[in-house]
Design an enzyme around this catalytic site. Structure first.
Site, PDB file in Angstrom:
ATOM      1  N   ASP A 208       0.754  -1.463  -0.180  1.00  0.00           N
ATOM      2  CA  ASP A 208       0.074   0.107   0.101  1.00  0.00           C
ATOM      3  C   ASP A 208       0.963   1.158   0.116  1.00  0.00           C
ATOM      4  O   ASP A 208       2.195   0.991  -0.096  1.00  0.00           O
ATOM      5  CB  ASP A 208      -0.919   0.147   1.206  1.00  0.00           C
ATOM      6  CG  ASP A 208       0.164  -0.087   2.532  1.00  0.00           C
ATOM      7  OD1 ASP A 208      -0.007  -1.295   2.923  1.00  0.00           O
ATOM      8  OD2 ASP A 208       0.528   0.956   3.208  1.00  0.00           O
ATOM      9  N   ASP A 210       0.795   3.801   2.521  1.00  0.00           N
ATOM     10  CA  ASP A 210       0.716   4.239   3.923  1.00  0.00           C
ATOM     11  C   ASP A 210      -0.550   5.261   3.749  1.00  0.00           C
ATOM     12  O   ASP A 210      -1.699   4.789   3.189  1.00  0.00           O
ATOM     13  CB  ASP A 210       1.828   4.670   4.362  1.00  0.00           C
ATOM     14  CG  ASP A 210       2.084   5.250   5.762  1.00  0.00           C
ATOM     15  OD1 ASP A 210       1.464   4.111   6.571  1.00  0.00           O
ATOM     16  OD2 ASP A 210       2.596   5.935   6.203  1.00  0.00           O
TER      17      ASP A 210
END
Ligand SMILES: [Zn+2]
Length: 256
Positions: A208, A210
Protein backbone atom coordinates in the site's frame (compact mmCIF):
# COMPACT_ATOMS: atom_id res chain seq x y z
CA UNK A 1 30.93 -25.13 7.52
CA UNK A 2 27.33 -26.29 7.19
CA UNK A 3 24.67 -23.69 6.70
CA UNK A 4 21.19 -23.64 8.13
CA UNK A 5 18.56 -21.14 7.04
CA UNK A 6 16.07 -19.57 9.43
CA UNK A 7 12.95 -18.14 7.85
CA UNK A 8 10.86 -15.68 9.85
CA UNK A 9 7.38 -15.32 8.40
CA UNK A 10 7.46 -17.32 5.20
CA UNK A 11 3.95 -18.66 5.39
CA UNK A 12 3.44 -21.50 2.93
CA UNK A 13 7.06 -22.70 3.06
CA UNK A 14 6.31 -25.31 5.72
CA UNK A 15 4.36 -27.23 3.07
CA UNK A 16 5.42 -30.91 2.96
CA UNK A 17 5.60 -30.63 -0.84
CA UNK A 18 8.39 -28.05 -0.49
CA UNK A 19 10.03 -29.07 2.77
CA UNK A 20 11.20 -32.65 3.25
CA UNK A 21 11.39 -34.46 6.58
CA UNK A 22 9.24 -31.90 8.36
CA UNK A 23 9.33 -31.94 12.13
CA UNK A 24 7.76 -29.58 14.56
CA UNK A 25 9.78 -28.62 17.62
CA UNK A 26 8.45 -26.72 20.62
CA UNK A 27 11.43 -24.94 22.14
CA UNK A 28 12.13 -22.37 24.79
CA UNK A 29 14.98 -19.94 25.34
CA UNK A 30 16.46 -17.95 28.25
CA UNK A 31 14.07 -15.19 27.10
CA UNK A 32 10.95 -17.36 27.06
CA UNK A 33 9.32 -19.28 24.22
CA UNK A 34 9.45 -17.93 20.63
CA UNK A 35 6.30 -16.82 18.79
CA UNK A 36 5.64 -20.29 17.38
CA UNK A 37 7.02 -23.83 17.36
CA UNK A 38 9.93 -24.29 14.93
CA UNK A 39 9.17 -26.20 11.75
CA UNK A 40 12.39 -27.91 10.65
CA UNK A 41 13.21 -29.83 7.49
CA UNK A 42 15.11 -29.56 4.21
CA UNK A 43 14.37 -27.31 1.25
CA UNK A 44 16.39 -28.32 -1.84
CA UNK A 45 18.61 -30.35 0.51
CA UNK A 46 19.37 -27.37 2.77
CA UNK A 47 18.46 -27.50 6.47
CA UNK A 48 15.76 -24.91 7.07
CA UNK A 49 13.82 -23.70 10.10
CA UNK A 50 10.56 -21.75 9.79
CA UNK A 51 9.24 -19.51 12.57
CA UNK A 52 5.96 -17.54 12.48
CA UNK A 53 6.78 -14.05 13.83
CA UNK A 54 3.21 -13.22 14.86
CA UNK A 55 2.28 -16.78 15.91
CA UNK A 56 0.58 -19.44 13.82
CA UNK A 57 -2.79 -17.68 13.82
CA UNK A 58 -1.29 -14.17 13.55
CA UNK A 59 -2.37 -13.44 17.13
CA UNK A 60 0.71 -11.62 18.49
CA UNK A 61 0.69 -7.88 17.83
CA UNK A 62 4.00 -6.18 16.88
CA UNK A 63 4.93 -4.71 20.28
CA UNK A 64 4.22 -8.06 21.95
CA UNK A 65 6.49 -10.15 19.70
CA UNK A 66 9.30 -11.63 21.80
CA UNK A 67 12.04 -10.76 19.32
CA UNK A 68 14.84 -11.93 21.61
CA UNK A 69 13.24 -15.35 22.05
CA UNK A 70 12.69 -15.64 18.28
CA UNK A 71 16.29 -14.83 17.33
CA UNK A 72 17.70 -16.87 20.20
CA UNK A 73 15.58 -19.88 19.20
CA UNK A 74 16.98 -19.74 15.64
CA UNK A 75 20.53 -19.32 16.99
CA UNK A 76 20.05 -22.34 19.29
CA UNK A 77 18.78 -24.32 16.31
CA UNK A 78 22.09 -23.56 14.56
CA UNK A 79 20.89 -21.06 11.95
CA UNK A 80 23.71 -19.29 10.11
CA UNK A 81 21.41 -17.13 7.95
CA UNK A 82 17.95 -15.60 8.35
CA UNK A 83 15.56 -14.59 5.60
CA UNK A 84 12.71 -12.54 7.04
CA UNK A 85 9.55 -11.68 5.17
CA UNK A 86 7.58 -8.55 5.98
CA UNK A 87 4.69 -6.53 4.59
CA UNK A 88 5.53 -2.83 4.21
CA UNK A 89 3.82 0.38 3.21
CA UNK A 90 5.48 2.34 0.41
CA UNK A 91 6.61 5.92 0.94
CA UNK A 92 7.70 6.36 -2.70
CA UNK A 93 5.66 6.44 -5.90
CA UNK A 94 8.18 4.17 -7.66
CA UNK A 95 7.64 1.37 -5.08
CA UNK A 96 4.28 0.01 -6.17
CA UNK A 97 1.97 -2.43 -4.37
CA UNK A 98 3.24 -5.93 -5.14
CA UNK A 99 6.89 -4.83 -5.51
CA UNK A 100 9.62 -6.47 -3.44
CA UNK A 101 12.21 -4.39 -1.58
CA UNK A 102 15.56 -5.71 -0.32
CA UNK A 103 16.09 -3.10 2.36
CA UNK A 104 19.62 -2.04 3.30
CA UNK A 105 19.07 0.57 6.04
CA UNK A 106 16.60 1.29 8.82
CA UNK A 107 15.28 4.21 10.86
CA UNK A 108 14.13 3.12 14.31
CA UNK A 109 10.91 4.74 15.55
CA UNK A 110 9.96 1.95 17.95
CA UNK A 111 9.48 2.88 21.61
CA UNK A 112 8.82 -0.10 23.85
CA UNK A 113 11.07 -2.90 22.65
CA UNK A 114 14.09 -4.60 24.16
CA UNK A 115 16.89 -3.95 21.68
CA UNK A 116 19.74 -6.10 22.96
CA UNK A 117 20.85 -9.44 24.36
CA UNK A 118 23.53 -7.53 26.32
CA UNK A 119 21.32 -5.86 28.94
CA UNK A 120 23.21 -7.54 31.78
CA UNK A 121 26.92 -7.83 32.43
CA UNK A 122 29.52 -6.16 30.22
CA UNK A 123 28.38 -3.21 28.12
CA UNK A 124 28.44 -4.02 24.39
CA UNK A 125 27.98 -1.46 21.61
CA UNK A 126 27.31 -3.29 18.34
CA UNK A 127 28.30 -1.52 15.09
CA UNK A 128 25.17 -1.02 12.95
CA UNK A 129 26.32 1.08 9.97
CA UNK A 130 25.31 -1.73 7.59
CA UNK A 131 22.59 -3.63 9.45
CA UNK A 132 21.58 -6.09 6.70
CA UNK A 133 23.66 -8.80 5.01
CA UNK A 134 25.05 -7.47 1.73
CA UNK A 135 25.93 -10.98 0.56
CA UNK A 136 22.38 -12.29 1.04
CA UNK A 137 20.84 -9.16 -0.39
CA UNK A 138 23.00 -9.35 -3.55
CA UNK A 139 22.10 -13.00 -4.04
CA UNK A 140 18.37 -12.29 -3.58
CA UNK A 141 18.51 -9.37 -5.99
CA UNK A 142 20.20 -11.46 -8.72
CA UNK A 143 17.65 -14.24 -8.15
CA UNK A 144 14.71 -11.80 -8.27
CA UNK A 145 16.06 -10.45 -11.58
CA UNK A 146 16.23 -13.98 -13.03
CA UNK A 147 12.64 -14.60 -11.92
CA UNK A 148 11.65 -11.26 -13.48
CA UNK A 149 10.13 -10.03 -10.23
CA UNK A 150 9.65 -6.27 -9.86
CA UNK A 151 12.00 -5.45 -7.00
CA UNK A 152 14.21 -2.72 -5.52
CA UNK A 153 17.74 -3.74 -4.57
CA UNK A 154 18.03 -1.14 -1.80
CA UNK A 155 15.73 0.80 0.47
CA UNK A 156 15.45 2.39 3.90
CA UNK A 157 12.73 1.04 6.14
CA UNK A 158 11.29 2.97 9.07
CA UNK A 159 9.97 0.68 11.78
CA UNK A 160 7.24 2.22 13.95
CA UNK A 161 5.83 0.91 17.19
CA UNK A 162 2.24 0.39 16.03
CA UNK A 163 -0.19 -1.21 16.20
CA UNK A 164 -1.85 1.91 14.80
CA UNK A 165 -0.86 3.14 11.35
CA UNK A 166 0.79 6.57 10.86
CA UNK A 167 -0.89 9.96 10.71
CA UNK A 168 -0.46 11.88 7.45
CA UNK A 169 1.98 14.23 9.22
CA UNK A 170 4.10 11.27 10.31
CA UNK A 171 3.96 9.66 6.87
CA UNK A 172 5.20 12.92 5.27
CA UNK A 173 7.88 13.28 7.97
CA UNK A 174 9.24 9.78 7.28
CA UNK A 175 9.46 10.63 3.57
CA UNK A 176 11.44 13.78 4.40
CA UNK A 177 13.75 11.76 6.65
CA UNK A 178 14.64 9.49 3.74
CA UNK A 179 12.57 6.41 4.49
CA UNK A 180 11.30 4.46 1.45
CA UNK A 181 9.10 1.88 3.20
CA UNK A 182 7.42 1.50 6.59
CA UNK A 183 6.60 -1.47 8.84
CA UNK A 184 6.31 -2.58 12.48
CA UNK A 185 8.65 -5.56 12.66
CA UNK A 186 12.18 -5.11 11.27
CA UNK A 187 13.60 -3.41 14.38
CA UNK A 188 14.75 -4.95 16.68
CA UNK A 189 14.75 -8.25 14.73
CA UNK A 190 17.69 -7.23 12.52
CA UNK A 191 19.59 -5.73 15.46
CA UNK A 192 19.34 -8.91 17.52
CA UNK A 193 20.34 -11.07 14.55
CA UNK A 194 23.51 -8.97 14.17
CA UNK A 195 24.25 -9.32 17.89
CA UNK A 196 23.81 -13.07 17.48
CA UNK A 197 26.24 -13.07 14.53
CA UNK A 198 23.65 -14.32 12.04
CA UNK A 199 23.50 -13.01 8.44
CA UNK A 200 20.05 -11.38 8.12
CA UNK A 201 18.15 -10.03 5.14
CA UNK A 202 14.52 -8.95 5.01
CA UNK A 203 12.40 -9.41 1.91
CA UNK A 204 9.72 -6.72 2.01
CA UNK A 205 6.48 -6.91 0.09
CA UNK A 206 4.97 -3.52 -0.59
CA UNK A 207 1.21 -3.64 -0.01
CA UNK A 208 0.00 0.00 0.00
CA UNK A 209 1.02 3.67 -0.01
CA UNK A 210 0.59 4.23 3.75
CA UNK A 211 -1.43 7.47 3.94
CA UNK A 212 0.77 10.20 2.38
CA UNK A 213 -0.43 9.80 -1.22
CA UNK A 214 -3.51 11.96 -1.72
CA UNK A 215 -4.99 10.04 -4.67
CA UNK A 216 -4.75 6.68 -2.86
CA UNK A 217 -6.98 5.35 -0.09
CA UNK A 218 -5.19 5.36 3.30
CA UNK A 219 -3.92 1.95 4.30
CA UNK A 220 -6.18 -0.57 6.05
CA UNK A 221 -5.45 -4.05 7.36
CA UNK A 222 -7.82 -5.53 4.75
CA UNK A 223 -5.76 -3.90 1.99
CA UNK A 224 -2.55 -5.45 3.34
CA UNK A 225 -4.07 -8.93 3.60
CA UNK A 226 -5.45 -8.77 0.04
CA UNK A 227 -2.19 -7.65 -1.62
CA UNK A 228 -0.15 -10.11 0.48
CA UNK A 229 -2.43 -12.93 -0.66
CA UNK A 230 -2.17 -11.92 -4.31
CA UNK A 231 1.64 -11.71 -4.16
CA UNK A 232 2.64 -14.38 -1.65
CA UNK A 233 3.80 -16.70 -4.43
CA UNK A 234 6.48 -14.18 -5.49
CA UNK A 235 8.13 -14.19 -2.08
CA UNK A 236 7.86 -17.96 -1.81
CA UNK A 237 9.34 -18.44 -5.29
CA UNK A 238 12.24 -16.12 -4.52
CA UNK A 239 13.09 -17.86 -1.26
CA UNK A 240 12.86 -21.34 -2.80
CA UNK A 241 15.22 -20.43 -5.63
CA UNK A 242 17.66 -18.54 -3.38
CA UNK A 243 18.06 -21.14 -0.62
CA UNK A 244 20.23 -23.68 -2.52
CA UNK A 245 22.52 -20.81 -3.63
CA UNK A 246 23.37 -19.61 -0.13
CA UNK A 247 26.90 -20.48 0.91
CA UNK A 248 28.88 -20.10 4.07
CA UNK A 249 31.29 -17.25 3.42
CA UNK A 250 33.32 -15.00 5.66
CA UNK A 251 30.83 -12.24 6.22
CA UNK A 252 31.20 -9.10 8.30
CA UNK A 253 27.79 -9.92 9.88
CA UNK A 254 29.52 -12.57 11.95
CA UNK A 255 32.50 -10.28 12.52
CA UNK A 256 33.00 -9.70 16.23
ZN1 LIG B 1 26.25 -11.64 6.16
Amino acid sequence: MKIKIGIIGGSGLDDPKLMKGIRERRVTTPYGPPSSPLTTGKISGVETVVLARHGRGHTIYPSAVNFRANIHALKQAGCTHILATTAVGSLRTRIRPGDLVLMDQFLDFTRHRIMTFHDKGAVVHTPMAEPFCGTLSGLLSRTARELKLRHHARGTVVTIEGPRFSTKAESHMFRKLGADIINMSTVPEVVLAREAGICYQAIAMSTDYDCWKEEEEPVTWEMIVRIMGENAEKVKGLILKAIPRIQYTDCSCRGT
